[in-house]
Scaffold this motif. Structure first.
Motif, PDB file in Angstrom:
ATOM      1  N   SER A 197     -23.735 -29.331   2.050  1.00  0.00           N
ATOM      2  CA  SER A 197     -22.587 -29.976   1.434  1.00  0.00           C
ATOM      3  C   SER A 197     -22.574 -29.674  -0.036  1.00  0.00           C
ATOM      4  O   SER A 197     -23.584 -29.300  -0.616  1.00  0.00           O
ATOM      5  CB  SER A 197     -22.651 -31.494   1.622  1.00  0.00           C
ATOM      6  N   GLN A 198     -21.410 -29.874  -0.670  1.00  0.00           N
ATOM      7  CA  GLN A 198     -21.323 -29.697  -2.103  1.00  0.00           C
ATOM      8  C   GLN A 198     -20.420 -30.771  -2.683  1.00  0.00           C
ATOM      9  O   GLN A 198     -19.384 -31.078  -2.118  1.00  0.00           O
ATOM     10  CB  GLN A 198     -20.768 -28.317  -2.449  1.00  0.00           C
ATOM     11  N   ILE A 199     -20.856 -31.348  -3.795  1.00  0.00           N
ATOM     12  CA  ILE A 199     -20.067 -32.350  -4.492  1.00  0.00           C
ATOM     13  C   ILE A 199     -19.565 -31.706  -5.766  1.00  0.00           C
ATOM     14  O   ILE A 199     -20.352 -31.232  -6.570  1.00  0.00           O
ATOM     15  CB  ILE A 199     -20.923 -33.582  -4.847  1.00  0.00           C
ATOM     16  N   SER A 200     -18.261 -31.687  -5.957  1.00  0.00           N
ATOM     17  CA  SER A 200     -17.704 -31.065  -7.148  1.00  0.00           C
ATOM     18  C   SER A 200     -17.454 -32.096  -8.230  1.00  0.00           C
ATOM     19  O   SER A 200     -17.109 -33.234  -7.964  1.00  0.00           O
ATOM     20  CB  SER A 200     -16.385 -30.370  -6.815  1.00  0.00           C
ATOM     21  N   MET A 224     -25.980 -41.036   1.293  1.00  0.00           N
ATOM     22  CA  MET A 224     -25.982 -40.755  -0.130  1.00  0.00           C
ATOM     23  C   MET A 224     -24.596 -41.036  -0.685  1.00  0.00           C
ATOM     24  O   MET A 224     -23.597 -40.642  -0.096  1.00  0.00           O
ATOM     25  CB  MET A 224     -26.360 -39.310  -0.402  1.00  0.00           C
ATOM     26  N   ASP A 225     -24.566 -41.729  -1.811  1.00  0.00           N
ATOM     27  CA  ASP A 225     -23.321 -41.990  -2.524  1.00  0.00           C
ATOM     28  C   ASP A 225     -23.446 -41.424  -3.921  1.00  0.00           C
ATOM     29  O   ASP A 225     -24.533 -41.438  -4.510  1.00  0.00           O
ATOM     30  CB  ASP A 225     -23.050 -43.501  -2.615  1.00  0.00           C
ATOM     31  N   THR A 226     -22.337 -40.937  -4.443  1.00  0.00           N
ATOM     32  CA  THR A 226     -22.296 -40.466  -5.826  1.00  0.00           C
ATOM     33  C   THR A 226     -21.156 -41.168  -6.538  1.00  0.00           C
ATOM     34  O   THR A 226     -20.143 -41.503  -5.919  1.00  0.00           O
ATOM     35  CB  THR A 226     -22.083 -38.943  -5.909  1.00  0.00           C
ATOM     36  N   GLU A 227     -21.353 -41.404  -7.817  1.00  0.00           N
ATOM     37  CA  GLU A 227     -20.296 -42.031  -8.598  1.00  0.00           C
ATOM     38  C   GLU A 227     -20.415 -41.618 -10.056  1.00  0.00           C
ATOM     39  O   GLU A 227     -21.503 -41.316 -10.544  1.00  0.00           O
ATOM     40  CB  GLU A 227     -20.362 -43.547  -8.468  1.00  0.00           C
ATOM     41  N   ASP A 228     -19.280 -41.595 -10.731  1.00  0.00           N
ATOM     42  CA  ASP A 228     -19.263 -41.415 -12.174  1.00  0.00           C
ATOM     43  C   ASP A 228     -19.529 -42.772 -12.796  1.00  0.00           C
ATOM     44  O   ASP A 228     -19.079 -43.794 -12.279  1.00  0.00           O
ATOM     45  CB  ASP A 228     -17.899 -40.903 -12.648  1.00  0.00           C
ATOM     46  N   ILE A 229     -20.256 -42.790 -13.907  1.00  0.00           N
ATOM     47  CA  ILE A 229     -20.525 -44.048 -14.579  1.00  0.00           C
ATOM     48  C   ILE A 229     -20.051 -43.952 -16.026  1.00  0.00           C
ATOM     49  O   ILE A 229     -20.020 -42.876 -16.614  1.00  0.00           O
ATOM     50  CB  ILE A 229     -22.010 -44.454 -14.490  1.00  0.00           C
ATOM     51  N   GLU A 230     -19.638 -45.078 -16.558  1.00  0.00           N
ATOM     52  CA  GLU A 230     -19.148 -45.140 -17.929  1.00  0.00           C
ATOM     53  C   GLU A 230     -20.329 -45.176 -18.879  1.00  0.00           C
ATOM     54  O   GLU A 230     -21.086 -46.140 -18.906  1.00  0.00           O
ATOM     55  CB  GLU A 230     -18.275 -46.386 -18.128  1.00  0.00           C
ATOM     56  N   LYS A 231     -20.491 -44.112 -19.639  1.00  0.00           N
ATOM     57  CA  LYS A 231     -21.613 -44.012 -20.548  1.00  0.00           C
ATOM     58  C   LYS A 231     -21.392 -42.787 -21.420  1.00  0.00           C
ATOM     59  O   LYS A 231     -20.881 -41.784 -20.942  1.00  0.00           O
ATOM     60  CB  LYS A 231     -22.903 -43.858 -19.722  1.00  0.00           C
ATOM     61  N   GLY A 232     -21.743 -42.850 -22.692  1.00  0.00           N
ATOM     62  CA  GLY A 232     -21.694 -41.670 -23.554  1.00  0.00           C
ATOM     63  C   GLY A 232     -20.298 -41.298 -24.018  1.00  0.00           C
ATOM     64  O   GLY A 232     -19.327 -42.037 -23.859  1.00  0.00           O
ATOM     65  N   ASN A 233     -20.182 -40.111 -24.590  1.00  0.00           N
ATOM     66  CA  ASN A 233     -18.943 -39.557 -25.130  1.00  0.00           C
ATOM     67  C   ASN A 233     -18.191 -38.820 -24.029  1.00  0.00           C
ATOM     68  O   ASN A 233     -18.547 -37.714 -23.652  1.00  0.00           O
ATOM     69  CB  ASN A 233     -19.279 -38.607 -26.288  1.00  0.00           C
ATOM     70  N   ARG A 234     -17.123 -39.413 -23.516  1.00  0.00           N
ATOM     71  CA  ARG A 234     -16.395 -38.859 -22.366  1.00  0.00           C
ATOM     72  C   ARG A 234     -15.698 -37.537 -22.680  1.00  0.00           C
ATOM     73  O   ARG A 234     -15.288 -36.824 -21.783  1.00  0.00           O
ATOM     74  CB  ARG A 234     -15.369 -39.869 -21.843  1.00  0.00           C
ATOM     75  N   ASP A 235     -15.559 -37.191 -23.962  1.00  0.00           N
ATOM     76  CA  ASP A 235     -14.921 -35.920 -24.310  1.00  0.00           C
ATOM     77  C   ASP A 235     -15.842 -34.727 -24.066  1.00  0.00           C
ATOM     78  O   ASP A 235     -15.386 -33.642 -23.727  1.00  0.00           O
ATOM     79  CB  ASP A 235     -14.488 -35.918 -25.782  1.00  0.00           C
ATOM     80  N   LYS A 236     -17.141 -34.918 -24.242  1.00  0.00           N
ATOM     81  CA  LYS A 236     -18.084 -33.803 -24.138  1.00  0.00           C
ATOM     82  C   LYS A 236     -19.095 -33.932 -23.006  1.00  0.00           C
ATOM     83  O   LYS A 236     -19.781 -32.976 -22.684  1.00  0.00           O
ATOM     84  CB  LYS A 236     -18.868 -33.670 -25.454  1.00  0.00           C
ATOM     85  N   GLU A 237     -19.226 -35.110 -22.444  1.00  0.00           N
ATOM     86  CA  GLU A 237     -20.230 -35.314 -21.410  1.00  0.00           C
ATOM     87  C   GLU A 237     -19.738 -36.295 -20.357  1.00  0.00           C
ATOM     88  O   GLU A 237     -18.849 -37.089 -20.608  1.00  0.00           O
ATOM     89  CB  GLU A 237     -21.537 -35.835 -22.031  1.00  0.00           C
ATOM     90  N   ARG A 238     -20.333 -36.200 -19.176  1.00  0.00           N
ATOM     91  CA  ARG A 238     -20.062 -37.121 -18.085  1.00  0.00           C
ATOM     92  C   ARG A 238     -21.398 -37.602 -17.536  1.00  0.00           C
ATOM     93  O   ARG A 238     -22.348 -36.839 -17.433  1.00  0.00           O
ATOM     94  CB  ARG A 238     -19.285 -36.443 -16.954  1.00  0.00           C
TER      95      ARG A 238
END
Length: 108
Positions: A3-6, A26-40
């Motif tokens: 599988s691949q998660i994009s 397995m679950d994946t999620e984006d989390i709110e942290k850091g500078n959203r313009d340059k990093e996720r």
């Protein structure tokens, strides 16, 4: 199977290869942290509903325009990738947080 998660922000993903692991999710999620313009920032949660521990490996393949870093757990480096190898105990859950960051291209 494989599988691949994009990641929409960086147009590449994390390859996940599963054997025939029953009762493992397995679950994946984006989390709110850091500078959203340059990093996720992201979180992977691996759960084992079996009455016995399981071994797992998750591979993170680097790209030309981004990299993976700031892992919250131990990962090992191999050429072109980082690997989170772990044992998930019976009826337990493990999590890993990490950062994807755009890489500035050198102008030569």
């Amino acid at each position: 199977g494989e599988s691949q998660i994009s990641d929409e922000a960086f147009e590449d993903g994390v390859a996940l290869v599963f054997g025939q692991a029953a009762n493992v999710s397995m679950d994946t999620e984006d989390i709110e942290k850091g500078n959203r313009d340059k990093e996720r920032w992201h979180r992977i949660t691996l759960s084992n509903a079996n009455p016995h521990p399981i071994e797992a490996e998750i591979e993170f393949f680097g790209g030309r325009n981004y990299n993976f870093s700031k892992f919250s757990g131990k990962v090992r480096s191999e050429p072109g990738k980082k690997i989170w190898a772990l044992t998930v105990g019976a009826n337990e859950t493990e999590t890993l947080e990490y950062r994807t960051q755009e890489v500035e291209e050198d102008e030569g």
